[in-house]
Design an enzyme around this catalytic site. Structure first.
Site, PDB file in Angstrom:
ATOM      1  N   LYS A 185       0.809  -1.226   0.000  1.00  0.00           N
ATOM      2  CA  LYS A 185       0.000   0.000   0.000  1.00  0.00           C
ATOM      3  C   LYS A 185       0.839   1.270   0.000  1.00  0.00           C
ATOM      4  CE  LYS A 185      -4.301  -1.929   1.672  1.00  0.00           C
ATOM      5  NZ  LYS A 185      -5.315  -2.043   2.740  1.00  0.00           N
ATOM      6  N   ARG A 209      -3.557 -10.048   5.264  1.00  0.00           N
ATOM      7  CA  ARG A 209      -3.950 -10.096   3.852  1.00  0.00           C
ATOM      8  C   ARG A 209      -2.742  -9.676   3.023  1.00  0.00           C
ATOM      9  NH1 ARG A 209      -5.989  -6.788  -0.092  1.00  0.00           N
ATOM     10  NH2 ARG A 209      -7.699  -7.609  -1.360  1.00  0.00           N
TER      11      ARG A 209
END
Ligand code: PT1
Length: 267
Positions: free
Chosen positions: A213, A247
């Site tokens: 991210k 995740r």
């Protein structure tokens, strides 16, 4: 939790799962299944299948489009791999069909905002991840604002957990997620990571999604495909702070981090 993104998206590996010789995005079932079996071989216990891109700036897709992307892949994985299938969706129609096709875990970034979805979870007996987001993916990074991000995330998740319990969903079917990168500035994301232990107050398993991210790229200055080292550093911190499910796109590296962290924790 390994990720399979069935979206025409450069962020993850979605674009690589596209059918060749096809101008429109269509999922190549053979490629998707082969990716899933690699993730399982690397140690994934969940595979998270998503047909709606939810990263910052992403556009909404129709229910029909979402269904056509995810259902065949869920069926294929269900019939050939021993892994818990998670469906990343907020749509009641997609949840129902996905459960019918073998999904046992609902990953809803909108934390069951649609009341119909609460009924579906209750009636089907699947488990659900409730995630915090401020705003909607298309615009959420434009104006993220909090007095105290940790308090607000904790309050929101506590409220959503209570709504689920009041509706008759069993506590053992709930997982919580602070939603890194969902309507949060770089500073908000690191405040949340630092205060992650506070989420343990809710006494539920904690899922985190950090992989690749912008909270990593914003520190390292590296593009999406060069964020693994930064991702693992943040993952280690999350594990030490009580994260139970990670995740991840890079499952082999993440499983190594989890194993080393576990060895450390019991030493
Ligand atoms: C997540 C998550 C998710 N993340 C759960 N589901 C994504 N439960 C999709 C960026 O800042 O953390 N938890 N499903 C992917 N979303 C993003 C968000 C991808 C932000 C990238 C960014 O780069």
């Amino acid at each position: 939790m390994g990720v399979i993104n069935l979206t025409p998206d450069s962020f993850s590996d979605g674009a690589q799962l596209k059918k060749d010789n096809c101008s429109k995005f269509e999922v190549d079932l053979v490629k998707a299944l082969s990716r899933a079996s690699t993730l399982v071989a690397e140690g994934a216990l969940f595979i998270d299948i998503g047909g709606e891109s939810t990263r910052p700036g992403a556009e909404a897709v129709s229910t029909q489009e979402e269904l056509s992307r995810v259902i065949p892949v869920i069926e294929a994985i269900h019939s050939s791999l021993d892994v818990c299938i998670s469906i990343d969706t907020s749509s009641p129609e997609v949840m129902l069909e996905a459960i019918g096709a073998g999904a046992e875990f609902i990953n809803d970034i909108r934390a069951l905002a649609n009341p119909q979805t609460i009924e579906i979870i209750k009636d089907s007996g699947v488990a659900v991840c409730l995630m915090h987001m401020q705003g909607e993916p298309g615009t959420m990074q434009k104006s993220a604002s909090y007095d105290d991000v940790t308090e607000e995330v904790l309050n929101f998740l506590g409220e959503r957990v209570q709504v689920c319990l009041d509706s008759g969903i069993g506590r053992s079917h709930l997982v919580i997620d602070p939603g890194f990168g969902f309507g949060k500035s770089l500073q908000h994301n690191y405040q949340l990571l630092k205060n992650l232990p506070r989420l343990q107050e809710l006494n539920l398993p904690i899922l985190v999604g950090i992989s690749r991210k912008s909270m990593i790229g914003g520190i390292t200055g590296t593009p999406v495909d060069e964020r693994l080292a930064g991702t693992i550093a943040a993952t280690t911190h999350a594990l030490l702070s009580g994260a139970n499910i990670v995740r991840a796109h890079d499952v082999a590296a993440t499983v190594d981090a989890i194993r080393v962290n576990s060895a450390f924790s019991v030493a």
